[in-house]
Design a protein around this motif. Sequence first.
Motif, PDB file in Angstrom:
ATOM      1  N   GLY A 171      16.741  11.819   1.934  1.00  0.00           N
ATOM      2  CA  GLY A 171      17.704  11.708   0.848  1.00  0.00           C
ATOM      3  C   GLY A 171      18.819  10.702   1.044  1.00  0.00           C
ATOM      4  N   LEU A 172      18.838   9.975   2.166  1.00  0.00           N
ATOM      5  CA  LEU A 172      19.849   8.928   2.292  1.00  0.00           C
ATOM      6  C   LEU A 172      19.498   7.780   1.344  1.00  0.00           C
ATOM      7  N   ASP A 173      20.496   7.308   0.621  1.00  0.00           N
ATOM      8  CA  ASP A 173      20.312   6.275  -0.394  1.00  0.00           C
ATOM      9  C   ASP A 173      20.861   4.956   0.131  1.00  0.00           C
ATOM     10  N   PRO A 174      20.017   3.968   0.417  1.00  0.00           N
ATOM     11  CA  PRO A 174      20.509   2.710   0.989  1.00  0.00           C
ATOM     12  C   PRO A 174      21.376   1.903   0.041  1.00  0.00           C
ATOM     13  N   GLN A 175      21.423   2.291  -1.235  1.00  0.00           N
ATOM     14  CA  GLN A 175      22.325   1.614  -2.165  1.00  0.00           C
ATOM     15  C   GLN A 175      23.786   2.012  -1.920  1.00  0.00           C
ATOM     16  N   VAL A 176      23.991   3.189  -1.328  1.00  0.00           N
ATOM     17  CA  VAL A 176      25.363   3.655  -1.097  1.00  0.00           C
ATOM     18  C   VAL A 176      25.642   3.931   0.383  1.00  0.00           C
ATOM     19  N   THR A 177      24.617   4.159   1.185  1.00  0.00           N
ATOM     20  CA  THR A 177      24.780   4.388   2.618  1.00  0.00           C
ATOM     21  C   THR A 177      24.281   3.159   3.367  1.00  0.00           C
ATOM     22  N   THR A 178      25.070   2.668   4.305  1.00  0.00           N
ATOM     23  CA  THR A 178      24.722   1.466   5.063  1.00  0.00           C
ATOM     24  C   THR A 178      23.957   1.860   6.310  1.00  0.00           C
ATOM     25  N   ALA A 209       5.270   9.633   2.906  1.00  0.00           N
ATOM     26  CA  ALA A 209       3.978   8.967   2.744  1.00  0.00           C
ATOM     27  C   ALA A 209       4.044   7.813   1.753  1.00  0.00           C
ATOM     28  N   ALA A 210       5.033   7.839   0.863  1.00  0.00           N
ATOM     29  CA  ALA A 210       5.165   6.782  -0.140  1.00  0.00           C
ATOM     30  C   ALA A 210       5.943   5.580   0.389  1.00  0.00           C
ATOM     31  N   LEU A 211       6.437   5.654   1.627  1.00  0.00           N
ATOM     32  CA  LEU A 211       7.259   4.593   2.200  1.00  0.00           C
ATOM     33  C   LEU A 211       6.489   3.856   3.289  1.00  0.00           C
ATOM     34  N   THR A 212       6.842   2.595   3.502  1.00  0.00           N
ATOM     35  CA  THR A 212       6.146   1.752   4.475  1.00  0.00           C
ATOM     36  C   THR A 212       7.146   1.085   5.412  1.00  0.00           C
ATOM     37  N   PRO A 213       6.661   0.532   6.536  1.00  0.00           N
ATOM     38  CA  PRO A 213       7.560  -0.258   7.392  1.00  0.00           C
ATOM     39  C   PRO A 213       8.238  -1.408   6.661  1.00  0.00           C
ATOM     40  N   ASP A 214       7.558  -1.978   5.665  1.00  0.00           N
ATOM     41  CA  ASP A 214       8.192  -3.045   4.873  1.00  0.00           C
ATOM     42  C   ASP A 214       9.399  -2.513   4.102  1.00  0.00           C
ATOM     43  N   ASP A 215       9.306  -1.294   3.602  1.00  0.00           N
ATOM     44  CA  ASP A 215      10.450  -0.680   2.928  1.00  0.00           C
ATOM     45  C   ASP A 215      11.607  -0.504   3.914  1.00  0.00           C
ATOM     46  N   ALA A 216      11.269  -0.041   5.118  1.00  0.00           N
ATOM     47  CA  ALA A 216      12.305   0.148   6.134  1.00  0.00           C
ATOM     48  C   ALA A 216      12.951  -1.181   6.503  1.00  0.00           C
ATOM     49  N   ALA A 217      12.145  -2.232   6.632  1.00  0.00           N
ATOM     50  CA  ALA A 217      12.684  -3.547   6.977  1.00  0.00           C
ATOM     51  C   ALA A 217      13.633  -4.054   5.900  1.00  0.00           C
ATOM     52  N   ALA A 218      13.288  -3.817   4.642  1.00  0.00           N
ATOM     53  CA  ALA A 218      14.153  -4.252   3.544  1.00  0.00           C
ATOM     54  C   ALA A 218      15.482  -3.512   3.566  1.00  0.00           C
ATOM     55  N   VAL A 219      15.440  -2.215   3.847  1.00  0.00           N
ATOM     56  CA  VAL A 219      16.668  -1.419   3.952  1.00  0.00           C
ATOM     57  C   VAL A 219      17.543  -1.952   5.083  1.00  0.00           C
ATOM     58  N   LEU A 220      16.921  -2.253   6.210  1.00  0.00           N
ATOM     59  CA  LEU A 220      17.688  -2.753   7.352  1.00  0.00           C
ATOM     60  C   LEU A 220      18.282  -4.124   7.069  1.00  0.00           C
ATOM     61  N   ARG A 221      17.550  -4.984   6.408  1.00  0.00           N
ATOM     62  CA  ARG A 221      18.110  -6.303   6.082  1.00  0.00           C
ATOM     63  C   ARG A 221      19.377  -6.155   5.250  1.00  0.00           C
ATOM     64  N   ARG A 222      19.315  -5.282   4.251  1.00  0.00           N
ATOM     65  CA  ARG A 222      20.480  -5.060   3.396  1.00  0.00           C
ATOM     66  C   ARG A 222      21.629  -4.447   4.210  1.00  0.00           C
ATOM     67  N   GLY A 223      21.311  -3.435   5.007  1.00  0.00           N
ATOM     68  CA  GLY A 223      22.345  -2.774   5.791  1.00  0.00           C
ATOM     69  C   GLY A 223      22.927  -3.679   6.863  1.00  0.00           C
ATOM     70  N   ASN A 224      22.059  -4.451   7.535  1.00  0.00           N
ATOM     71  CA  ASN A 224      22.542  -5.377   8.567  1.00  0.00           C
ATOM     72  C   ASN A 224      23.498  -6.402   7.975  1.00  0.00           C
ATOM     73  N   GLU A 225      23.168  -6.883   6.778  1.00  0.00           N
ATOM     74  CA  GLU A 225      24.008  -7.897   6.130  1.00  0.00           C
ATOM     75  C   GLU A 225      25.395  -7.333   5.816  1.00  0.00           C
ATOM     76  N   ARG A 226      25.436  -6.127   5.275  1.00  0.00           N
ATOM     77  CA  ARG A 226      26.738  -5.537   4.953  1.00  0.00           C
ATOM     78  C   ARG A 226      27.522  -5.231   6.227  1.00  0.00           C
TER      79      ARG A 226
END
Length: 344
Positions: free
Chosen positions: A93-100, A307-324
Amino acid sequence: MDSFTATAGRMPRLRARIAQHPERFRVLTGERPTGRLHLGHYFGTIRERVRLQTAGVDTFVILADYQVITDRDTAGDVRENVYSAVIDYLAAGLDPQVTTIFAHSAVPALNQLLLPFLSLVSEAELHRNPTVKAELRASGRALSGLLLTYPVHQAADILFCKGNLVPVGKDNLPHVEMTRTIARRFNERYGDVFPEPEALVTDAPELPGLDGRKMSKSYGNAIELGMTADETAAAIRRARTDADRAITYDPGRRPGVAGLLATAAVVLSRTPDEIADEIGTAGAGALKTFTIEAVNEFLREHRARRAALTPDDAAAVLRRGNERADAIATDTLTDVRSAMGMTY
């Protein structure tokens, strides 16, 4: 009155302040990605992070990959562990749009804070830190400079974003005290830059593993959040119990039985004694079946989202979080260098 008791006594007022003005708080929390996340992580930390996020607190979650090597020779499968952790965060339930959500090693400005912070503490203070002593005993190795300075790394993790709230259990309270000391000494020496963060003592249960000891990746007694239903069932069936068919909750005398009871209890929001009474004299086999069904039902929706998530999804979240995180850390480092007269 010891430090933990005094801190715990302040929690009702602190929680009331958070509820009234969540926008005034910024929380830093996270973990070392030394393995896959398990039920102990979910009930110990992840659930609280989701609650704070939902309440409106600005939440930062660090995957402290550099700190994986504080007490070991290599980083192991750190990249896979990081991606797996991010997937579990999203499923929980963590939302990468609001949680870094970000990786320690991807934020150079954060790590630069270590140098001025080290000048504010003594070697004796570092040696006294209980986590340093405990990790040193567990590692069986010589004390490395990285392990000795581990508390200062954690202070940099908290203060890079000027975090003012840190969820902790009793064992980690000394790290918050060290961070407060570093913030206070920096402000006294150079001028006000950092808040003195407050510890938010969680009331999460310490979930025992399947052998009755603390649930831990290193003990191999954990139910990982990424396990399939069959893998979970196999792990629970392997748990060592005893020949007494009467099921009782007795952690000291029957650690394996107690571990199963506690696991079932926490996912069902019941007490171990209630479940023991329900199973009665049906034996350990019935207890294992009961626990398997309870855990698998609890994790069913988490697994579906995972099961609906992939390593690519995780990488995208990290790119956004790392940038902020990097942008915030750079601003903080600029404030630090300015306060110290080191802008050129």
